[in-house]
Write a protein that holds these residues in place. Structure first.
Motif, PDB file in Angstrom:
ATOM      1  N   ASP A  52       0.857  -1.145  -0.095  1.00  0.00           N
ATOM      2  CA  ASP A  52       0.100  -0.008   0.096  1.00  0.00           C
ATOM      3  C   ASP A  52       0.866   1.205   0.037  1.00  0.00           C
ATOM      4  O   ASP A  52       1.811   1.448   0.999  1.00  0.00           O
ATOM      5  CB  ASP A  52      -0.910  -0.064   1.185  1.00  0.00           C
ATOM      6  N   PHE A  61      -4.603  -6.870  -3.220  1.00  0.00           N
ATOM      7  CA  PHE A  61      -5.397  -5.598  -3.644  1.00  0.00           C
ATOM      8  C   PHE A  61      -6.363  -6.029  -5.006  1.00  0.00           C
ATOM      9  O   PHE A  61      -5.870  -6.828  -5.435  1.00  0.00           O
ATOM     10  CB  PHE A  61      -4.569  -4.352  -3.636  1.00  0.00           C
ATOM     11  N   ILE A  63      -8.830  -4.063  -8.084  1.00  0.00           N
ATOM     12  CA  ILE A  63      -9.091  -2.812  -8.591  1.00  0.00           C
ATOM     13  C   ILE A  63     -10.037  -3.087  -9.936  1.00  0.00           C
ATOM     14  O   ILE A  63      -9.701  -4.164 -10.729  1.00  0.00           O
ATOM     15  CB  ILE A  63      -8.098  -1.907  -9.016  1.00  0.00           C
ATOM     16  N   GLU A  72      -9.144  -1.668  -3.672  1.00  0.00           N
ATOM     17  CA  GLU A  72      -9.651  -1.779  -2.502  1.00  0.00           C
ATOM     18  C   GLU A  72      -8.669  -2.917  -1.916  1.00  0.00           C
ATOM     19  O   GLU A  72      -7.985  -3.575  -2.698  1.00  0.00           O
ATOM     20  CB  GLU A  72     -11.000  -2.445  -2.611  1.00  0.00           C
TER      21      GLU A  72
END
Length: 215
Positions: A52, A61, A63, A72
């Motif tokens: 992150d 993650f 997307i 996210e």
């Protein structure tokens, strides 16, 4: 800190509208390592591993591939240490290989189901990357790895019901490196990449691997 870290680019199709590669918006700064594109609820989602950019914590993650929606978090932080490849089952369970979570240079594989993460395999020498692929029935998970004694390429095979594991090396056991692994879209045909070079084995190659689930 991994020298394979980079960006996610889209090439052609509805995402870019051209043949030129273009960065996927919203993926800047994650230092992505592995990814999988999945069709969910009528949209293409990119699942990827990295860190992150807001706090440097590693994680998995997702997307939307063709929308300007921020990425996210699927899972972030412990027990992940160096998440690598990722694949997603039809029921939404996410599987991720981790090249360091087994300790002492060994890898682990985790399943992420909603708000729960579980270690389903550990203590193996991971490939670079530790590629992941499932068979069509999504009952078996294949992990690119190395033999712990001789350091030669093999595939770790994990039963996704019992989590028992075994290995296979037919066609690739002569290689000094182990890399990416991918299954064909509509068949149990697997492509595997040799990540080594030199060492008397020549340049890296891509192999068709006749991996079959144990009976």
């Amino acid at each position: 800190g991994d020298d394979r870290s980079g960006r996610i680019f889209a090439i052609a199709g509805a995402i870019t509208g051209s043949n030129a590669p273009a960065p996927v918006p919203g993926t800047e700064g994650y230092g992505e390592l592995g990814l999988e594109v999945v069709r969910q609820d009528g949209a293409d989602l990119i699942y990827f591993t990295g860190h992150d950019p807001r706090d440097g914590v590693v994680g998995v993650f997702k997307i939307h591939a063709n929308q300007s929606i921020p990425a996210e978090v699927v899972w972030k932080g412990a027990p992940l240490v160096q998440p690598d490849s990722v694949t997603v089952a039809g029921n939404g369970v996410v599987y991720v290989s981790d090249r360091a979570a087994g300790g002492n240079g060994l890898g682990s594989v985790f399943s992420i189901n909603g708000g729960t993460i579980s270690r389903i395999a550990t203590g193996f020498r991971p490939g670079n990357p530790a590629g992941l692929a499932m068979d069509q029935s999504e009952s078996w998970l294949f992990v690119s790895s190395l033999d712990s004694q001789q350091g030669l390429a093999q595939i770790l095979i994990v039963n996704l019901v019992t989590f028992a594991s075994g290995t296979a090396n037919k066609g690739i056991g002569q290689n000094l490196g182990a890399g990416g692994l991918h299954r064909a879209h509509d068949a149990n045909l697997f492509a595997w990449a040799d990540s080594s070079s030199g060492g008397g084995h020549g340049d890296p190659f891509v192999y068709h691997v006749p991996v079959k689930p144990p009976k």
